[in-house]
Write a protein that holds these residues in place. Structure first.
Motif, mmCIF file in Angstrom:
data_model
loop_
_atom_site.group_PDB
_atom_site.id
_atom_site.type_symbol
_atom_site.label_atom_id
_atom_site.label_comp_id
_atom_site.label_asym_id
_atom_site.label_seq_id
_atom_site.Cartn_x
_atom_site.Cartn_y
_atom_site.Cartn_z
ATOM 1 N N MET A 1 -25.572 -27.694 -26.142
ATOM 2 C CA MET A 1 -25.716 -28.862 -25.202
ATOM 3 C C MET A 1 -26.861 -28.465 -24.239
ATOM 4 O O MET A 1 -26.634 -27.515 -23.508
ATOM 5 N N VAL A 2 -27.533 -29.651 -23.823
ATOM 6 C CA VAL A 2 -28.465 -29.368 -22.803
ATOM 7 C C VAL A 2 -28.042 -29.968 -21.490
ATOM 8 O O VAL A 2 -27.698 -31.376 -21.586
ATOM 9 N N LEU A 3 -28.009 -29.406 -20.460
ATOM 10 C CA LEU A 3 -27.620 -30.179 -19.023
ATOM 11 C C LEU A 3 -29.023 -30.430 -18.475
ATOM 12 O O LEU A 3 -29.930 -29.288 -18.403
ATOM 13 N N ASN A 4 -29.196 -31.449 -17.798
ATOM 14 C CA ASN A 4 -30.337 -31.570 -16.944
ATOM 15 C C ASN A 4 -30.211 -30.495 -15.900
ATOM 16 O O ASN A 4 -28.996 -29.921 -15.466
ATOM 17 N N ALA A 5 -31.253 -30.534 -14.932
ATOM 18 C CA ALA A 5 -31.237 -29.710 -13.573
ATOM 19 C C ALA A 5 -30.104 -30.072 -12.730
ATOM 20 O O ALA A 5 -29.830 -29.230 -12.022
ATOM 21 N N SER A 6 -29.831 -31.461 -12.893
ATOM 22 C CA SER A 6 -29.209 -31.914 -12.104
ATOM 23 C C SER A 6 -27.466 -31.692 -12.467
ATOM 24 O O SER A 6 -26.384 -32.324 -11.888
ATOM 25 N N TRP A 7 -27.255 -31.039 -13.517
ATOM 26 C CA TRP A 7 -26.017 -30.864 -14.123
ATOM 27 C C TRP A 7 -25.430 -31.705 -15.008
ATOM 28 O O TRP A 7 -24.482 -31.660 -15.506
ATOM 29 N N PRO A 9 -25.126 -33.902 -18.369
ATOM 30 C CA PRO A 9 -25.459 -33.810 -19.812
ATOM 31 C C PRO A 9 -26.606 -34.638 -20.144
ATOM 32 O O PRO A 9 -26.860 -35.699 -19.653
ATOM 33 N N TYR A 10 -27.773 -33.962 -20.645
ATOM 34 C CA TYR A 10 -28.775 -34.671 -20.955
ATOM 35 C C TYR A 10 -29.124 -34.961 -22.613
ATOM 36 O O TYR A 10 -29.343 -35.971 -22.975
ATOM 37 N N ARG A 11 -29.014 -34.001 -23.225
ATOM 38 C CA ARG A 11 -28.992 -34.243 -24.888
ATOM 39 C C ARG A 11 -28.269 -33.000 -25.518
ATOM 40 O O ARG A 11 -27.993 -31.825 -24.819
ATOM 41 N N VAL A 12 -28.091 -33.159 -26.855
ATOM 42 C CA VAL A 12 -27.580 -32.288 -27.689
ATOM 43 C C VAL A 12 -28.930 -31.527 -28.480
ATOM 44 O O VAL A 12 -29.605 -32.787 -29.372
ATOM 45 N N VAL A 13 -28.855 -30.305 -28.740
ATOM 46 C CA VAL A 13 -30.126 -29.900 -29.683
ATOM 47 C C VAL A 13 -29.772 -28.749 -30.269
ATOM 48 O O VAL A 13 -28.706 -28.175 -30.105
ATOM 49 N N TRP A 15 -29.317 -25.397 -32.207
ATOM 50 C CA TRP A 15 -29.494 -24.043 -31.311
ATOM 51 C C TRP A 15 -30.979 -23.464 -31.644
ATOM 52 O O TRP A 15 -31.533 -22.788 -30.581
ATOM 53 N N GLN A 16 -31.529 -23.563 -32.709
ATOM 54 C CA GLN A 16 -32.795 -23.078 -32.708
ATOM 55 C C GLN A 16 -33.901 -23.676 -31.499
ATOM 56 O O GLN A 16 -34.789 -22.900 -31.138
ATOM 57 N N ARG A 17 -33.899 -24.973 -31.182
ATOM 58 C CA ARG A 17 -34.304 -25.441 -30.287
ATOM 59 C C ARG A 17 -34.067 -24.894 -29.001
ATOM 60 O O ARG A 17 -34.954 -24.661 -28.234
ATOM 61 N N ALA A 18 -32.901 -24.812 -28.789
ATOM 62 C CA ALA A 18 -32.323 -24.173 -27.383
ATOM 63 C C ALA A 18 -33.154 -22.617 -27.199
ATOM 64 O O ALA A 18 -33.431 -22.398 -26.315
ATOM 65 N N VAL A 19 -33.107 -21.946 -28.394
ATOM 66 C CA VAL A 19 -33.747 -20.708 -28.190
ATOM 67 C C VAL A 19 -35.226 -20.779 -27.940
ATOM 68 O O VAL A 19 -35.649 -20.052 -26.881
ATOM 69 N N LEU A 20 -35.899 -21.563 -28.437
ATOM 70 C CA LEU A 20 -37.325 -21.875 -28.176
ATOM 71 C C LEU A 20 -37.551 -22.272 -26.741
ATOM 72 O O LEU A 20 -38.474 -21.678 -26.058
ATOM 73 N N LEU A 21 -36.697 -23.200 -26.366
ATOM 74 C CA LEU A 21 -36.593 -23.571 -24.753
ATOM 75 C C LEU A 21 -36.335 -22.238 -23.948
ATOM 76 O O LEU A 21 -37.175 -22.186 -22.855
ATOM 77 N N LEU A 22 -35.759 -21.353 -24.522
ATOM 78 C CA LEU A 22 -35.208 -20.158 -23.700
ATOM 79 C C LEU A 22 -36.380 -19.281 -23.656
ATOM 80 O O LEU A 22 -36.580 -18.589 -22.447
ATOM 81 N N MET A 23 -37.058 -19.187 -24.663
ATOM 82 C CA MET A 23 -38.274 -18.178 -24.716
ATOM 83 C C MET A 23 -39.357 -18.797 -24.075
ATOM 84 O O MET A 23 -40.223 -17.995 -23.407
ATOM 85 N N GLY A 24 -39.379 -20.219 -23.852
ATOM 86 C CA GLY A 24 -40.280 -20.738 -23.030
ATOM 87 C C GLY A 24 -39.884 -20.577 -21.576
ATOM 88 O O GLY A 24 -40.981 -21.106 -20.758
ATOM 89 N N GLY A 25 -39.030 -20.137 -21.422
ATOM 90 C CA GLY A 25 -38.629 -20.027 -19.668
ATOM 91 C C GLY A 25 -38.023 -21.235 -19.343
ATOM 92 O O GLY A 25 -38.165 -21.432 -17.954
ATOM 93 N N LYS A 26 -37.890 -22.551 -19.886
ATOM 94 C CA LYS A 26 -37.421 -23.735 -19.476
ATOM 95 C C LYS A 26 -35.983 -23.981 -19.188
ATOM 96 O O LYS A 26 -35.815 -24.677 -18.472
ATOM 97 N N ILE A 27 -35.208 -23.095 -19.605
ATOM 98 C CA ILE A 27 -33.696 -23.021 -19.658
ATOM 99 C C ILE A 27 -33.049 -21.986 -19.012
ATOM 100 O O ILE A 27 -33.604 -20.982 -19.184
#
Ligand code: ZN
Length: 175
Positions: A1-7, A9-13, A15-27
Motif C-alpha cells: 500500500m502506498v501512502l501519499n506524502a500527506s500520510w 492512503p494513495y493506492r495499492v501497487v 510489490w515489484q512496483r514498490a521495489v522500483l519506486l524504492l530503487m528510484g528513491g521515490k518512497i
C-alpha cells in the motif's frame, strides 16, 4: 500500500512496483512483510506500507473506480438503500433510482443496492413516488483508492491497519 506524502492512503501497487519506486528513491518504507526478495545485487524485505516522499496530487476521477455490481454493493455496505436492511449479495440487486424508462442512467449516482422486495415495490417509480422516505441519493466514490480497499477489506494485511483506522470503512461496526 502506498501512502501519499500527506500520510493518506494513495493506492495499492504490486510489490515489484514498490521495489522500483524504492530503487528510484521515490518512497520510504514504513513497514515490510517477512518475505525477502533477492536479486544478484540485493536482498530486501518485501515492503508492505510505503510513503511517497513527494506529495502526488490525486487525479480527481481516478480510472481505478470501476463501476460494477460488486462495487456498488460494497459502497452501500450490502444494505438495501430503501428499507436499510442488510442482505447477502445473492439476495441483492441493483436499482435505478431514476428508472430507465425515464432516462435514468447506469451510473454511480443513479444506481443503488436494493433488496428483491423493495425492487418489486418500487417498480418504475422514483423513490419518493414509491413512498421510500429518508432515501439519500448515492454518490460516486471520490477516491480511486477506496474501491481497491473495499475489495481487500476482509484480507487487508495487519501492517496496513494503523494507516487506515481513520477511514470509516475500517472502523469496527457495532450491531
Ligand atoms: Zn429493501
Amino acid at each position: 500500500m502506498v501512502l501519499n506524502a500527506s500520510w493518506e492512503p494513495y493506492r495499492v501497487v504490486h510489490w515489484q512496483r514498490a521495489v522500483l519506486l524504492l530503487m528510484g528513491g521515490k518512497i520510504e518504507v514504513l513497514d515490510s512483510y517477512n518475505q525477502i526478495v533477492r536479486s544478484p545485487s540485493l536482498a530486501l524485505q518485501v515492503p508492505s506500507v510505503v510513503r511517497m516522499k513527494k506529495f502526488v496530487v490525486p487525479k480527481r476521477r481516478n480510472p481505478i473506480v470501476r463501476f460494477s455490481r460488486q462495487h456498488v454493493f460494497l459502497r452501500d455496505d450490502h444494505r438495501c438503500q430503501y428499507c436499510r436492511n442488510v442482505f447477502p449479495a445473492k439476495e441483492l440487486t441493483l436499482d435505478h433510482v431514476v428508472p430507465v424508462v425515464r432516462g435514468g442512467k447506469k451510473t454511480w449516482s443513479n444506481i443503488v443496492t436494493c433488496c428483491a422486495d423493495c425492487n418489486q415495490r418500487k417498480g418504475a417509480r422514483t423513490p419518493a413516488e414509491a413512498g421510500f422516505s429518508g432515501f439519500r441519493p448515492p454518490r460516486e466514490p471520490e477516491h480511486g483508492f477506496i474501491p481497491d480497499l473495499l475489495l481487500l477489506k476482509e484480507k487487508v494485511p495487519q501492517s496496513w491497519r494503523p494507516f487506515l483506522e481513520h477511514l470509516s470503512l475500517f472502523q469496527t461496526k457495532t450491531a
